[in-house]
Structure formats: C-alpha cells, structure tokens
Design a protein around this motif. Structure first.
Motif, PDB file in Angstrom:
ATOM      1  N   GLY A  21       0.801  -1.225   0.000  1.00 12.97           N
ATOM      2  CA  GLY A  21       0.000   0.000   0.000  1.00 12.97           C
ATOM      3  C   GLY A  21       0.825   1.262   0.000  1.00 12.97           C
ATOM      4  N   TYR A  36      -5.768   6.087   3.090  1.00 12.36           N
ATOM      5  CA  TYR A  36      -5.646   7.083   2.018  1.00 12.36           C
ATOM      6  C   TYR A  36      -6.710   8.167   2.185  1.00 12.36           C
ATOM      7  N   MET A  60      -3.695  -4.025   4.292  1.00 11.85           N
ATOM      8  CA  MET A  60      -4.012  -2.904   3.399  1.00 11.85           C
ATOM      9  C   MET A  60      -4.927  -3.324   2.258  1.00 11.85           C
ATOM     10  N   SER A  86      -7.323  -0.345   3.308  1.00  7.52           N
ATOM     11  CA  SER A  86      -6.586   0.895   2.998  1.00  7.52           C
ATOM     12  C   SER A  86      -7.483   2.131   2.888  1.00  7.52           C
TER      13      SER A  86
END
Ligand code: GLC
Length: 467
Positions: free
Chosen positions: A107, A377, A369, A373
């Motif tokens: 990731g 993010y 991830m 994730s």
C-alpha cells in the motif's frame, strides 16, 4: 462603552500595527524564488497528504558489513579500510521491480531511496566523484533501475541525500567523522581540537557545497520528476551556513518546483525553508506543531515520521528488535489519526534482496491494506466532536465524510459504545468484508452491535458513513 472600545482599537492599530508590520517584514524576508501562498503549498503537497504511506530505502556499502549504516563512524573505520566494501559491492540478485511490487502491495504510494548516505558512496552515476556504484563490480546505476521499476508500478519517487559526507576531501572534520583526530582513548565526542582545526585548514567547505549542488542537479535533472527530497541532516557543528542551505534549496526548487522537501536543512526558523517536519523513530503525541516565526502561534504542520522495522536503517544482520505486524499496523494507523505520513524503511542486503524478516513485515502490511486501505488514504485526524472509545484509533475522510474506528482490542461483549454519536451515523459496516454493523441509540450515545468473533483481519476497522 462600545465607543470607547472602537476608539481604543483604532488608536492601537494606528500606534501598534504589530501584526501587520511584522507580517510585512516577514514577507520581505521571504526570498523571491520561495514565495508561495499557503493555498499553493497545500495544493503542491496534496498528493503526499492523501497518499500517507511511503517506503524508505537505506542501501549502500554499509549493507556489506551489515552492522548499521553508521558503522564507519561507530567503528571509526578509515576511508582506506572502508574501500574493501567499494571493491566488492555487487548486488547480483537486485531486482527492483520485485521491490516495487512488494511496496505497492503493502500500500505504499511513494518511495524515498538513498542516493548517498553519510559514508559518501554514490548509488547513482555522477560526474563529480569516482566513488560511485558504476565503478564497483556491479557497474550499473542502480538508482536509475530503481526509479524506472517503481515508476512502472505507479509509485512516486523521492531521493534521500546525505548532507554529511565522510568521504569527500573538503568535508570539514567534526566529532562524527571517522577520521577526525580524536584524543587518545577518548570517546566519540572527545576530539583533539587543535589537531582537528589544523586538519581542517586544507578542507574548503565551499567546494563541498558546490559538490552537493552539482550532485543534486544531476539527481534532479536526470531521473524525471522527483516528488520528495530528504536531505539529512544538520547538527551543532553543521547547519544552514555550512551547507549554504538557502542556495541549495533555491537550486532544488528551480529544477523541480513541485518537489516536497524535509526540514533538515536547518531552516526551521523560516516559513519557506522546509515543507514538512520529520520526526524519526518516535511517535508524536499529537499532530505536530511549530511556532510560526512571525505570529509566534503554534500551528499544525505537515509531518512525516520515518520508522524502521527493526532498530537499524541499513541492513543489520544481527539486529533483533523487529516490530510485530500488529505494531507496524497500529503505527501506520496512529500516524494517520494524527494527520501525518509514515515512511517505513527497508534495508536491503548487499546481494540486492529484501531479507526474509522485512519481506514478512511487508506482506503482513499488504494483507491488511488489501482490505482496509480506505481508512488510510485521503484520511486524517477525526474532528474533535467524535469521541474516541478506549482501545481504538480514529481516522477520518473529510471529503467522503466517513469515520474509521480501528478496534485495537476486539470487545468481548459484542458491543462498542460511541459516546455522543446520536444522530450522526447514516450507515456502518466492517471494512474488511463490508458486512453491516447494526446500531442503536442509547441516550446521547450509539451502541454498535458487533459480532462476537473478531473479523479476520489483524486490526478490524468499522467504517461509519456520517450524516
Ligand atoms: C538519521 C541517520 C541516518 C538515517 C536517517 C533517517 O539522520 O543519520 O542514518 O538515514 O536519520 O531519517
């Protein structure tokens, strides 16, 4: 009364226009080439702020002794003796596309790779020294190979470049330098001042400044767009004056205007000489702040912490303090929950491999991830109005208005109470499998009705769509 207040404020403005004046002064102090509005800066840094997670790579001759990247200093190895590593450097198993795939799977969205560390050896092809990778048995510019491979996987590229250089003949000796004259039997810090001064007479730091500029120009011209520059580092004996930090930064910005630069040039007293602060191997208690040089207010600043899997940055065969998968993941989550970035380091071996322990760490992160994730993010610290239950960490996606509750210890009694969340939640689910989490009001609070069994992921995340 109101009249008096108005008169007083007008008078004080006329006689003490302090803020206005100092701000103006500060404006005047900003070099022309460094002028940028806060909005422009935020825009320049937007990708970085959203991506949150990068890979640091410490790789150099020091991977051969495998005893820490400072081995030359710790063991005071003279340049001539250190040369044996240069003569034998041959990472024959180096396959940067494999590294890039591993970074991507974990990731990580950007890479910051060491082009030169304190030992002075250059991992790239340069016109300004022979002490470079193309002159070793390996014979190729491995930075170029790495840049190409990581770019091909869609990662952004950053360079680490050491300001300190224990190999360059014009770098003035100080206590850190392995060849600095030390007192007989003295400790690392106990140098022979007179002998050091004498030895430094033939060392011309302006030549070294030019050397750094030449090399940075190569790095920032020959490898396409470079997104981050990590210059390392300043200390009592060497700071912005010795490095000519201003001149250096000016050059950097002229070659790569979009680049994001760390804070180790010793220009933290300015508003323009750094883009982010870089706490190393520590976890800030909260979002990092710095005092604004003009307003003197503590303001939140962009920050990126760099961390290792184990204690050393360079490959260290016998170092044993490897962090667990759980520690690494909670580190990443905690960083984002405080509005920061994480630059996580690998120290490849001298054969060119990411060793089995680092591989295992990366794949543990990748597993998590792959399904979680979204909570990393584009996320940042949650607004204050959202209280944090015990044993959890919160992150927040401001654009999507989604709150992420990372449950560090899965509750035994099928319930988690979110205090003060009444009327705030639209929908909730477990992130890794997208399964609904039902909830009910309890006075001002909301009770999440959790499954008894912890979801099959190291740190489960509850994704809460807010009203
Ligand atoms: C330090 C160390 C160094 C490492 C770096 C990473 O300044 O000198 O070995 O490269 O931090 O942040």
């Amino acid at each position: 009364m109101r009249k008096i207040i108005i008169i007083c404020s007008v008078l004080s403005l006329a006689f003490f226009p302090r803020t206005a004046l100092t701000q103006e002064k500060q404006e005047q102090n900003v070099p022309q080439w460094a002028k940028e509005t806060p909005e422009q800066k935020a825009e320049r840094m937007a990708w970085w702020t959203n991506d949150r997670f990068g890979m640091f790579i410490h790789w150099g001759l020091y991977s051969m002794p495998s005893r820490h990247e400072w081995v030359m200093h710790y063991e005071r190895i003279p340049i001539a003796e250190y040369r044996k590593y240069f003569e034998h450097f041959n990472p024959d198993l180096y396959n940067p596309s494999e590294w890039a795939k591993e970074a991507k799977a974990a990731g990580m969205k950007y890479v910051v790779v060491g082009a030169k560390h304190h030992e002075g050896f250059c991992m790239f092809d340069t016109k300004y020294t022979d002490y470079k990778v193309t002159n070793t048995p390996y014979g190729k510019d491995l930075i170029r190979e790495l840049v190409d491979a990581f770019r091909a996987e869609g990662l952004r590229i950053g360079f680490y470049y050491s300001l300190i250089d224990w190999h360059h003949p014009d770098f003035p000796y100080d206590w850190m330098h392995p060849e600095c004259p030390h007192l007989e039997g003295g400790t690392m810090m106990e140098i022979d001042t007179a002998a050091t001064k004498k030895a430094n007479e033939t060392r011309d730091i302006t030549k070294y400044q030019q050397y750094m500029k030449n090399q940075l120009a190569e790095l920032l011209t020959n490898y396409g767009q470079i997104d981050e520059l990590f210059l390392d580092f300043s200390y009592y004996e060497k700071g912005h004056k010795q490095w000519d930090s201003e001149g250096l930064l000016k050059l950097v910005r002229s070659l790569q205007p979009q680049i994001i630069v760390d804070d180790r040039l010793d220009l933290l007293h300015t508003t323009w000489g750094w883009d982010f602060v870089s706490p190393e191997q520590t976890m800030p208690e909260k979002w990092e702040t710095r005092k604004h040089p003009v307003t003197e207010k503590e303001i939140r600043v962009p920050w990126e912490t760099c961390q290792t899997f184990s204690g050393s940055w360079g490959y260290h065969r016998d170092e044993a303090s490897w962090k667990s998968n759980r520690q690494l993941l909670s580190m990443l989550i905690e960083v984002v929950s405080k509005g920061g970035n994480l630059l996580l380091n690998v120290g490849p071996t001298s054969r060119g491999l990411i060793d089995y322990r680092a591989k295992a760490s990366l794949s543990g992160i990748a597993r998590w991830m792959e399904v979680n994730s979204r909570s990393i993010y584009n996320c940042t610290e949650a607004p204050e109005e959202f209280s944090r239950p015990a044993n959890t960490l919160l992150t927040y996606n401001p654009k999507a208005k989604i709150l992420y509750v990372h449950v560090l210890t899965w509750p035994t009694f099928k319930s988690l109470t979110l205090e003060g969340y009444k009327d705030k939640i639209k929908y909730a689910q477990i992130l890794n499998d997208g399964s609904e989490i039902r909830f009910r009001d309890k006075n001002e609070n909301v009770e999440l009705l959790l499954p008894l069994i912890q979801p099959d992921t190291e740190i489960p995340v509850i994704e809460i769509f807010l009203k």
